[in-house]
Design a protein around this motif. Structure first.
Motif, PDB file in Angstrom:
ATOM      1  N   LEU A  22       0.828  -1.209   0.000  1.00 44.63           N
ATOM      2  CA  LEU A  22       0.000   0.000   0.000  1.00 44.63           C
ATOM      3  C   LEU A  22       0.863   1.260   0.000  1.00 44.63           C
ATOM      4  CD1 LEU A  22      -2.905  -0.930   2.430  1.00 44.63           C
ATOM      5  CD2 LEU A  22      -3.037  -0.552  -0.031  1.00 44.63           C
ATOM      6  N   GLY A  23       1.927   1.248   0.776  1.00 48.21           N
ATOM      7  CA  GLY A  23       2.833   2.390   0.813  1.00 48.21           C
ATOM      8  C   GLY A  23       3.501   2.626  -0.541  1.00 48.21           C
ATOM      9  N   ALA A  24       3.936   1.549  -1.189  1.00 47.55           N
ATOM     10  CA  ALA A  24       4.565   1.667  -2.500  1.00 47.55           C
ATOM     11  C   ALA A  24       3.569   2.188  -3.539  1.00 47.55           C
ATOM     12  CB  ALA A  24       5.128   0.315  -2.939  1.00 47.55           C
ATOM     13  N   CYS A  25       2.333   1.717  -3.473  1.00 45.53           N
ATOM     14  CA  CYS A  25       1.304   2.181  -4.410  1.00 45.53           C
ATOM     15  C   CYS A  25       0.979   3.656  -4.186  1.00 45.53           C
ATOM     16  CB  CYS A  25       0.039   1.339  -4.281  1.00 45.53           C
ATOM     17  SG  CYS A  25       0.240  -0.324  -4.926  1.00 45.53           S
ATOM     18  N   ALA A  26       0.922   4.076  -2.937  1.00 42.14           N
ATOM     19  CA  ALA A  26       0.648   5.486  -2.637  1.00 42.14           C
ATOM     20  C   ALA A  26       1.780   6.372  -3.157  1.00 42.14           C
ATOM     21  CB  ALA A  26       0.465   5.675  -1.141  1.00 42.14           C
ATOM     22  N   LEU A  27       3.007   5.934  -2.980  1.00 40.63           N
ATOM     23  CA  LEU A  27       4.157   6.695  -3.481  1.00 40.63           C
ATOM     24  C   LEU A  27       4.126   6.771  -5.012  1.00 40.63           C
ATOM     25  CD1 LEU A  27       6.839   8.152  -2.933  1.00 40.63           C
ATOM     26  CD2 LEU A  27       7.944   5.926  -3.039  1.00 40.63           C
ATOM     27  N   ALA A  28       3.827   5.652  -5.653  1.00 44.51           N
ATOM     28  CA  ALA A  28       3.755   5.631  -7.114  1.00 44.51           C
ATOM     29  C   ALA A  28       2.647   6.547  -7.623  1.00 44.51           C
ATOM     30  CB  ALA A  28       3.528   4.204  -7.606  1.00 44.51           C
ATOM     31  N   ALA A  29       1.503   6.554  -6.949  1.00 46.89           N
ATOM     32  CA  ALA A  29       0.398   7.424  -7.364  1.00 46.89           C
ATOM     33  C   ALA A  29       0.783   8.898  -7.221  1.00 46.89           C
ATOM     34  CB  ALA A  29      -0.852   7.122  -6.544  1.00 46.89           C
ATOM     35  N   GLY A  30       1.467   9.230  -6.147  1.00 46.39           N
ATOM     36  CA  GLY A  30       1.920  10.608  -5.951  1.00 46.39           C
ATOM     37  C   GLY A  30       2.922  11.036  -7.014  1.00 46.39           C
ATOM     38  N   LEU A  31       3.871  10.170  -7.330  1.00 48.10           N
ATOM     39  CA  LEU A  31       4.847  10.491  -8.373  1.00 48.10           C
ATOM     40  C   LEU A  31       4.182  10.608  -9.735  1.00 48.10           C
ATOM     41  CD1 LEU A  31       7.849   8.218  -7.342  1.00 48.10           C
ATOM     42  CD2 LEU A  31       7.719  10.703  -7.215  1.00 48.10           C
TER      43      LEU A  31
END
Length: 55
Positions: A22-31
């Motif tokens: 979930l953390g990796a997906c949130a970071l990817a969405a922000g980028l």
């Protein structure tokens, strides 16, 4: 049943994988939002056009 003493729990559990994912997906969405914003897209387009028209 006899449990092993000194047994190490060296791996991540399923819940830890879920939180990490979930953390990796949130970071990817922000980028993705930053890179596809009008400001960044315009800057990259200008940079590419200047590079292609350089003499």
């Amino acid at each position: 049943m006899v449990r092993e003493r000194g047994r190490s729990d060296a791996g991540m559990t399923t819940a830890e994988y879920a939180v990490g994912t979930l953390g990796a997906c949130a970071l990817a969405a922000g980028l993705y939002k930053v890179v596809t914003s009008a400001t960044v897209t315009g800057a990259l387009t200008d940079l590419l056009e200047r590079a292609l028209h350089a003499t």
